[in-house]
Enzyme design. Sequence first.
Site, PDB file in Angstrom:
ATOM      1  N   ASP A  28       1.217  -1.023  -0.189  1.00 13.50           N
ATOM      2  CA  ASP A  28       0.042  -0.582   0.047  1.00 13.50           C
ATOM      3  C   ASP A  28       1.069   1.090  -0.174  1.00 13.50           C
ATOM      4  OD1 ASP A  28      -2.367   1.295   0.040  1.00 13.50           O
ATOM      5  OD2 ASP A  28      -2.500   0.880   2.327  1.00 13.50           O
ATOM      6  N   TRP A  33       2.765   8.016  -1.845  1.00  7.90           N
ATOM      7  CA  TRP A  33       4.159   8.183  -2.283  1.00  7.90           C
ATOM      8  C   TRP A  33       4.085   8.998  -3.256  1.00  7.90           C
ATOM      9  CZ3 TRP A  33       7.125   7.673  -7.111  1.00  7.90           C
ATOM     10  CH2 TRP A  33       8.773   7.754  -6.559  1.00  7.90           C
ATOM     11  N   HIS A  45       2.752   3.702  -9.147  1.00  7.83           N
ATOM     12  CA  HIS A  45       2.583   2.380  -9.640  1.00  7.83           C
ATOM     13  C   HIS A  45       3.673   1.517 -10.316  1.00  7.83           C
ATOM     14  CE1 HIS A  45      -1.564   2.318  -8.034  1.00  7.83           C
ATOM     15  NE2 HIS A  45      -1.941   2.686  -8.614  1.00  7.83           N
ATOM     16  N   LEU A 139      10.783 -19.558  -5.072  1.00 10.05           N
ATOM     17  CA  LEU A 139       9.667 -19.179  -4.009  1.00 10.05           C
ATOM     18  C   LEU A 139       7.976 -19.458  -5.135  1.00 10.05           C
ATOM     19  CD1 LEU A 139       9.446 -16.634  -2.139  1.00 10.05           C
ATOM     20  CD2 LEU A 139       9.838 -15.883  -4.341  1.00 10.05           C
ATOM     21  N   ARG A 198      -5.173  -1.652   8.225  1.00 10.41           N
ATOM     22  CA  ARG A 198      -6.427  -2.727   8.144  1.00 10.41           C
ATOM     23  C   ARG A 198      -6.248  -4.356   7.586  1.00 10.41           C
ATOM     24  NH1 ARG A 198      -7.817   1.846   6.449  1.00 10.41           N
ATOM     25  NH2 ARG A 198      -7.246   1.860   4.649  1.00 10.41           N
ATOM     26  N   SER A 200      -8.577  -5.269   4.562  1.00 13.07           N
ATOM     27  CA  SER A 200      -9.071  -4.321   3.649  1.00 13.07           C
ATOM     28  C   SER A 200      -9.442  -5.845   2.733  1.00 13.07           C
ATOM     29  CB  SER A 200      -8.185  -3.695   2.611  1.00 13.07           C
ATOM     30  OG  SER A 200      -7.759  -2.188   3.488  1.00 13.07           O
TER      31      SER A 200
HETATM   32  C1  FPP Z   1      -1.892  -0.029  -3.400  1.00 13.39           C
HETATM   33  O1  FPP Z   1      -1.890   1.520  -3.666  1.00 13.39           O
HETATM   34  C2  FPP Z   1      -2.049  -0.440  -4.260  1.00 13.39           C
HETATM   35  C3  FPP Z   1      -1.992  -0.921  -5.674  1.00 13.39           C
HETATM   36  C4  FPP Z   1      -3.274  -0.710  -5.284  1.00 13.39           C
HETATM   37  C5  FPP Z   1      -1.760  -2.098  -6.133  1.00 13.39           C
HETATM   38  C6  FPP Z   1      -0.312  -2.504  -6.822  1.00 13.39           C
HETATM   39  C7  FPP Z   1       0.649  -2.887  -6.978  1.00 13.39           C
HETATM   40  C8  FPP Z   1       1.548  -2.683  -7.701  1.00 13.39           C
HETATM   41  C9  FPP Z   1       1.829  -1.362  -8.686  1.00 13.39           C
HETATM   42  C10 FPP Z   1       2.543  -3.712  -7.206  1.00 13.39           C
HETATM   43  C11 FPP Z   1       2.825  -4.970  -8.548  1.00 13.39           C
HETATM   44  C12 FPP Z   1       1.402  -4.915  -9.174  1.00 13.39           C
HETATM   45  C13 FPP Z   1       1.213  -6.413  -9.991  1.00 13.39           C
HETATM   46  C14 FPP Z   1       0.519  -6.373 -10.838  1.00 13.39           C
HETATM   47  C15 FPP Z   1       2.393  -7.737 -10.260  1.00 13.39           C
HETATM   48  P1  FPP Z   1      -2.980   2.577  -3.321  1.00 13.39           P
HETATM   49  O2  FPP Z   1      -2.938   3.053  -5.199  1.00 13.39           O
HETATM   50  O3  FPP Z   1      -3.421   1.937  -2.608  1.00 13.39           O
HETATM   51  O4  FPP Z   1      -1.291   4.177  -2.744  1.00 13.39           O
HETATM   52  P2  FPP Z   1      -3.060   5.393  -2.014  1.00 13.39           P
HETATM   53  O5  FPP Z   1      -3.104   4.620  -0.451  1.00 13.39           O
HETATM   54  O6  FPP Z   1      -1.679   6.066  -1.393  1.00 13.39           O
HETATM   55  O7  FPP Z   1      -3.726   5.717  -2.745  1.00 13.39           O
END
Ligand code: FPP
Length: 254
Positions: A28, A33, A45, A139, A198, A200
Site C-alpha cells: 500500500d 508516495w 505504481h 519461491l 487494516r 482490507s
Molecule cells: C496500493 O497503492 C497498491 C495497489 C492498488 C496495487 C499496486 C501494486 C503494484 C503496482 C505492485 C505490482 C503489481 C502487480 C500487478 C504485479 P495505492 O494506490 O492504494 O496507494 P494509496 O493508498 O497511497 O493511494
Amino acid sequence: MVITTRNNLNAETTLPERLPRHVAIIMDGNGRWAKARGLPRTEGHRQGTENLRRILRAAVEFGVEILTIYAFSTENWKRPRAEVRVLMSILEMVIDRELDDLNQEGVQIRHIGEMEGIPQVLQRKIHTAKELTKQNSTLILNVAFNYGGRDEIVSAVRKIVEDGVPADQIDEALISSYMYTSPLPDPDLIIRTSGEMRLSNFLVWQGTYAEYYFTPTFWPDFNREEFLKALVEYSNRTRRFGKIDEQLSNRDVP
Ligand code: FPP
C-alpha cells in the site's frame, strides 16, 4: 540466536533463526508516495512494481518459501477507469518482461482470485505464466489479483454445495482445501505498508493466526532492510495459537 548466512546472503546480513515460511504483503501507499513527490499516481505504481522485483529477490535471498502479494482487489474496480487500466497493464507488463527471468530464478507463479472479470488477454498471460513455472520451487509467488477474501469464502461455499459435500463432513480443513491458496500453508506473517492498519479483505480465512506487521513506509520505499526488520520482529513474537506459554513446545505449531 542468529545465523549469519543463508542462501547467498550478503556477508554482513544477520538473519533471525525463526523465519516465516509464508509472507503476505499488502503493498500500500503507491499513490501517496507519488503525491508526496508531485507525481501522477501511475508513477507510484511504476515504482511499486520496481520495488516488487527487489522484494522478490530479497525473499529468495532470505529463504522465504511463499510470498503472497495483494496486487488488485475486488474493490479496486471502483477506482477511476484509467487507473484500473494501468493496474491491468502493469500485470501484463510484468508477465511480458519478467516471466523468463522469474522462471530462470525458479519462481513458481500462482494466481489467487477470480479469473472472471479480468481482460481475456491478461487471463491468457496469467495462464501461460502459471503453466510455464508450475514445476519451480525456489519461491512460490502468489499473485492476488481480482481477489477478495470474502469473495473467496463465498466461492468456496458455492463449490462445496455444488460438490454435494454432506454437512457433517464440513470442517476447517475441508474449507481450507476449497480456498484459492490450497494446498499452501496459511501465511505466518502479513505485512502492510503505508501506515494503514487494516486487512482490507485480504486473506480473511487464512490470516486468522498470522502475525501482523505494519509500517508507515510507503510500498515503493519498503526495501530489503525494511523487509529484514519485519522478519526480525516476527522472530521475536511468540505464536500461541490460543495456548499459554507453558504449553508451547514448538512455538510455530498450532
Ligand atoms: C496500493 O497503492 C497498491 C495497489 C492498488 C496495487 C499496486 C501494486 C503494484 C503496482 C505492485 C505490482 C503489481 C502487480 C500487478 C504485479 P495505492 O494506490 O492504494 O496507494 P494509496 O493508498 O497511497 O493511494
